[in-house]
Write a protein that holds these residues in place. Structure first.
Motif, PDB file in Angstrom:
ATOM      1  N   GLU A   1       0.845  -1.191   0.000  1.00  0.00           N
ATOM      2  CA  GLU A   1       0.000   0.000   0.000  1.00  0.00           C
ATOM      3  C   GLU A   1       0.881   1.243   0.000  1.00  0.00           C
ATOM      4  OE1 GLU A   1      -3.557   2.096   2.669  1.00  0.00           O
ATOM      5  OE2 GLU A   1      -2.999   0.006   3.014  1.00  0.00           O
ATOM      6  N   ILE A   2       0.423   2.276  -0.703  1.00  0.00           N
ATOM      7  CA  ILE A   2       1.167   3.529  -0.799  1.00  0.00           C
ATOM      8  C   ILE A   2       0.203   4.687  -0.545  1.00  0.00           C
ATOM      9  CG2 ILE A   2       2.554   5.026  -2.287  1.00  0.00           C
ATOM     10  CD1 ILE A   2       3.223   2.492  -3.933  1.00  0.00           C
ATOM     11  N   LYS A   3       0.612   5.609   0.313  1.00  0.00           N
ATOM     12  CA  LYS A   3      -0.201   6.798   0.569  1.00  0.00           C
ATOM     13  C   LYS A   3       0.614   8.054   0.309  1.00  0.00           C
ATOM     14  CE  LYS A   3      -3.479   4.955   3.952  1.00  0.00           C
ATOM     15  NZ  LYS A   3      -4.032   5.095   5.334  1.00  0.00           N
ATOM     16  N   LYS A   4      -0.039   9.058  -0.259  1.00  0.00           N
ATOM     17  CA  LYS A   4       0.627  10.331  -0.496  1.00  0.00           C
ATOM     18  C   LYS A   4       0.747  11.094   0.809  1.00  0.00           C
ATOM     19  CE  LYS A   4      -0.890  10.861  -5.287  1.00  0.00           C
ATOM     20  NZ  LYS A   4      -1.617  11.714  -6.253  1.00  0.00           N
ATOM     21  N   TYR A   5       1.844  11.887   0.909  1.00  0.00           N
ATOM     22  CA  TYR A   5       2.092  12.651   2.126  1.00  0.00           C
ATOM     23  C   TYR A   5       2.499  14.069   1.744  1.00  0.00           C
ATOM     24  CZ  TYR A   5       3.575  13.440   6.976  1.00  0.00           C
ATOM     25  OH  TYR A   5       3.691  13.918   8.253  1.00  0.00           O
TER      26      TYR A   5
ATOM     27  N   LYS B   1       4.391  17.529   0.885  1.00  0.00           N
ATOM     28  CA  LYS B   1       5.506  17.899   0.026  1.00  0.00           C
ATOM     29  C   LYS B   1       5.898  16.795  -0.961  1.00  0.00           C
ATOM     30  CE  LYS B   1       7.740  21.439   2.863  1.00  0.00           C
ATOM     31  NZ  LYS B   1       9.003  21.870   3.515  1.00  0.00           N
ATOM     32  N   GLY B   2       4.925  16.031  -1.426  1.00  0.00           N
ATOM     33  CA  GLY B   2       5.194  15.017  -2.437  1.00  0.00           C
ATOM     34  C   GLY B   2       5.771  13.720  -1.910  1.00  0.00           C
ATOM     35  N   LYS B   3       5.986  13.631  -0.594  1.00  0.00           N
ATOM     36  CA  LYS B   3       6.517  12.393  -0.017  1.00  0.00           C
ATOM     37  C   LYS B   3       5.468  11.282  -0.086  1.00  0.00           C
ATOM     38  CE  LYS B   3       9.501  14.765   3.331  1.00  0.00           C
ATOM     39  NZ  LYS B   3       9.800  14.947   4.773  1.00  0.00           N
ATOM     40  N   LEU B   4       5.931  10.049   0.072  1.00  0.00           N
ATOM     41  CA  LEU B   4       5.044   8.892   0.068  1.00  0.00           C
ATOM     42  C   LEU B   4       5.264   8.079   1.336  1.00  0.00           C
ATOM     43  CD1 LEU B   4       5.726   7.662  -3.581  1.00  0.00           C
ATOM     44  CD2 LEU B   4       3.779   9.048  -2.834  1.00  0.00           C
ATOM     45  N   ILE B   5       4.206   7.450   1.823  1.00  0.00           N
ATOM     46  CA  ILE B   5       4.333   6.490   2.918  1.00  0.00           C
ATOM     47  C   ILE B   5       4.138   5.100   2.322  1.00  0.00           C
ATOM     48  CG2 ILE B   5       3.465   5.694   5.148  1.00  0.00           C
ATOM     49  CD1 ILE B   5       2.420   8.483   5.659  1.00  0.00           C
TER      50      ILE B   5
ATOM     51  N   GLN C   1       4.741  -5.237   9.953  1.00  0.00           N
ATOM     52  CA  GLN C   1       3.879  -4.264   9.258  1.00  0.00           C
ATOM     53  C   GLN C   1       4.562  -2.887   9.214  1.00  0.00           C
ATOM     54  OE1 GLN C   1       0.147  -4.665  11.494  1.00  0.00           O
ATOM     55  NE2 GLN C   1      -0.651  -5.970   9.856  1.00  0.00           N
ATOM     56  N   SER C   2       5.756  -2.877   8.693  1.00  0.00           N
ATOM     57  CA  SER C   2       6.606  -1.682   8.681  1.00  0.00           C
ATOM     58  C   SER C   2       6.028  -0.585   7.803  1.00  0.00           C
ATOM     59  CB  SER C   2       8.006  -2.046   8.185  1.00  0.00           C
ATOM     60  OG  SER C   2       8.578  -3.060   8.972  1.00  0.00           O
ATOM     61  N   GLU C   3       6.267   0.652   8.212  1.00  0.00           N
ATOM     62  CA  GLU C   3       5.904   1.835   7.439  1.00  0.00           C
ATOM     63  C   GLU C   3       7.170   2.639   7.176  1.00  0.00           C
ATOM     64  OE1 GLU C   3       2.899   4.121   9.348  1.00  0.00           O
ATOM     65  OE2 GLU C   3       1.684   2.370   9.866  1.00  0.00           O
ATOM     66  N   VAL C   4       7.400   2.990   5.928  1.00  0.00           N
ATOM     67  CA  VAL C   4       8.598   3.752   5.564  1.00  0.00           C
ATOM     68  C   VAL C   4       8.177   4.982   4.777  1.00  0.00           C
ATOM     69  CG1 VAL C   4      10.778   3.744   4.288  1.00  0.00           C
ATOM     70  CG2 VAL C   4      10.036   1.678   5.494  1.00  0.00           C
TER      71      VAL C   4
ATOM     72  N   LYS D   1      11.476   9.765  -8.291  1.00  0.00           N
ATOM     73  CA  LYS D   1      12.138   8.575  -8.851  1.00  0.00           C
ATOM     74  C   LYS D   1      11.361   7.314  -8.483  1.00  0.00           C
ATOM     75  CE  LYS D   1      16.539   6.059  -8.722  1.00  0.00           C
ATOM     76  NZ  LYS D   1      17.909   6.025  -8.148  1.00  0.00           N
ATOM     77  N   ILE D   2      10.872   7.251  -7.250  1.00  0.00           N
ATOM     78  CA  ILE D   2      10.131   6.079  -6.786  1.00  0.00           C
ATOM     79  C   ILE D   2       8.813   5.941  -7.541  1.00  0.00           C
ATOM     80  CG2 ILE D   2       8.948   5.058  -4.800  1.00  0.00           C
ATOM     81  CD1 ILE D   2      11.118   6.601  -3.107  1.00  0.00           C
ATOM     82  N   LYS D   3       8.145   7.069  -7.769  1.00  0.00           N
ATOM     83  CA  LYS D   3       6.890   7.035  -8.531  1.00  0.00           C
ATOM     84  C   LYS D   3       7.100   6.437  -9.906  1.00  0.00           C
ATOM     85  CE  LYS D   3       4.750  11.034  -6.257  1.00  0.00           C
ATOM     86  NZ  LYS D   3       4.321  12.444  -6.428  1.00  0.00           N
ATOM     87  N   GLY D   4       8.231   6.799 -10.529  1.00  0.00           N
ATOM     88  CA  GLY D   4       8.549   6.256 -11.843  1.00  0.00           C
ATOM     89  C   GLY D   4       8.820   4.767 -11.800  1.00  0.00           C
ATOM     90  N   LEU D   5       9.573   4.340 -10.779  1.00  0.00           N
ATOM     91  CA  LEU D   5       9.917   2.919 -10.650  1.00  0.00           C
ATOM     92  C   LEU D   5       8.695   2.062 -10.359  1.00  0.00           C
ATOM     93  CD1 LEU D   5      13.210   3.201  -8.543  1.00  0.00           C
ATOM     94  CD2 LEU D   5      13.024   2.412 -10.904  1.00  0.00           C
ATOM     95  N   LEU D   6       7.724   2.634  -9.635  1.00  0.00           N
ATOM     96  CA  LEU D   6       6.534   1.873  -9.264  1.00  0.00           C
ATOM     97  C   LEU D   6       5.372   2.107 -10.233  1.00  0.00           C
ATOM     98  CD1 LEU D   6       6.603   2.399  -5.380  1.00  0.00           C
ATOM     99  CD2 LEU D   6       7.474   0.458  -6.707  1.00  0.00           C
ATOM    100  N   GLY D   7       5.618   2.877 -11.287  1.00  0.00           N
ATOM    101  CA  GLY D   7       4.592   3.119 -12.289  1.00  0.00           C
ATOM    102  C   GLY D   7       3.447   3.980 -11.797  1.00  0.00           C
ATOM    103  N   LEU D   8       3.762   4.979 -10.950  1.00  0.00           N
ATOM    104  CA  LEU D   8       2.717   5.822 -10.363  1.00  0.00           C
ATOM    105  C   LEU D   8       2.543   7.130 -11.111  1.00  0.00           C
ATOM    106  CD1 LEU D   8       3.530   5.350  -6.582  1.00  0.00           C
ATOM    107  CD2 LEU D   8       1.864   4.116  -7.966  1.00  0.00           C
ATOM    108  N   LYS D   9       3.383   7.422 -12.105  1.00  0.00           N
ATOM    109  CA  LYS D   9       3.281   8.677 -12.836  1.00  0.00           C
ATOM    110  C   LYS D   9       2.182   8.627 -13.884  1.00  0.00           C
ATOM    111  CE  LYS D   9       7.980  10.335 -12.179  1.00  0.00           C
ATOM    112  NZ  LYS D   9       9.227  10.819 -12.803  1.00  0.00           N
TER     113      LYS D   9
END
Length: 252
Positions: A214-218, A220-224, A232-235, A244-252
């Protein structure tokens, strides 16, 4: 005369460049040398060299990380161990790239090119070079991580590691079952050595993308990023890593 600094974590490699520089006393003046990225940044900002001989892979950070922290753009001659194909790729982008062990004649050509190098460098230039470098990096074929435990070494399967977390001078490998292992490598070393399913998401975190559920927006553009490990770690991603992560995960 071009003022230079040598940046390489290997002493023999620095000595080789210094030896080669002795044949060009009228063209090159050595201001100093650094054996890690953090020291290099301080030295470059203090001494303001015209050019640097830069190794790309170092224990604490990559050569591109060093460049991203500078307040100006000196000329770069990369010194590292990659293929002839890589050399030609970088040369076609108007930056020289010397493969170790560096030969005297090849070094001479690099110095001639340095003298002609244009100072009109595009702001996105180093980002383009980093992208090119990532494309020509050798494919990693390792399948497990060696971890020292007292007087023995155990091998941990990468598929059992959910993420890595940097703490002070050490890094923890966090496992799917909630356990952890203390490593004596830096987070940057791991980033350069791990298989492609591991992605750097923060200056202190590398995660196994296979564990993201699961991915949530935070702010200033950060992601959780929520991981499906036992804990059940959260990073939270770093601000500079988010795009860069959005591109790697196909979120753009």
């Amino acid at each position: 005369m071009v003022k230079t600094i040598i940046i390489d974590d290997e002493s023999p490699a620095r000595m080789r460049v210094k030896k080669l520089m002795e044949a060009h006393p009228e063209q090159l003046h050595l201001l100093g040398e650094a054996d890690c990225g953090s020291e290099a940044i301080k030295m470059i900002e203090t001494l303001r060299p015209d050019a640097i001989f830069l190794d790309i892979q170092m224990p604490d950070m990559s050569g591109f990380d060093v460049l991203s922290h500078l307040s100006y753009q000196p000329f770069i001659i990369f010194t590292t161990a990659y293929s002839e194909y890589a050399i030609k790729a970088f040369e076609s982008n108007s930056v020289d790239y010397l493969v170790k062990p560096i030969e005297a004649e090849r070094f001479k050509k690099a110095i001639k090119k340095l003298e002609l190098f244009s100072k009109t460098t595009n702001q996105n230039y180093w980002k383009k070079l980093e992208k090119l470098f990532q494309q020509i990096k050798p494919v990693k074929q390792i399948f497990s991580l060696p971890v020292k435990k007292k007087d023995k070494i155990i091998l941990i399967d990468f598929e059992d590691i959910s993420h890595f977390k940097a703490e002070d001078k050490y890094v923890l490998a966090l496992m799917n079952d909630g356990s952890s292992h203390l490593l004596n490598k830096s987070i940057t070393q791991l980033e350069n050595e791990l298989p492609e399913e591991f992605i750097r998401v923060h200056r202190s975190y590398i995660i196994n993308r296979n564990y993201i559920f699961e991915i949530k927006k935070y702010f200033k553009g950060k992601l959780i990023l929520y991981l499906k490990d036992k804990s059940q770690s959260e990073v939270m991603t770093g601000e500079t890593y988010a795009e860069k992560i959005k591109g790697l995960l196909g979120l753009k």
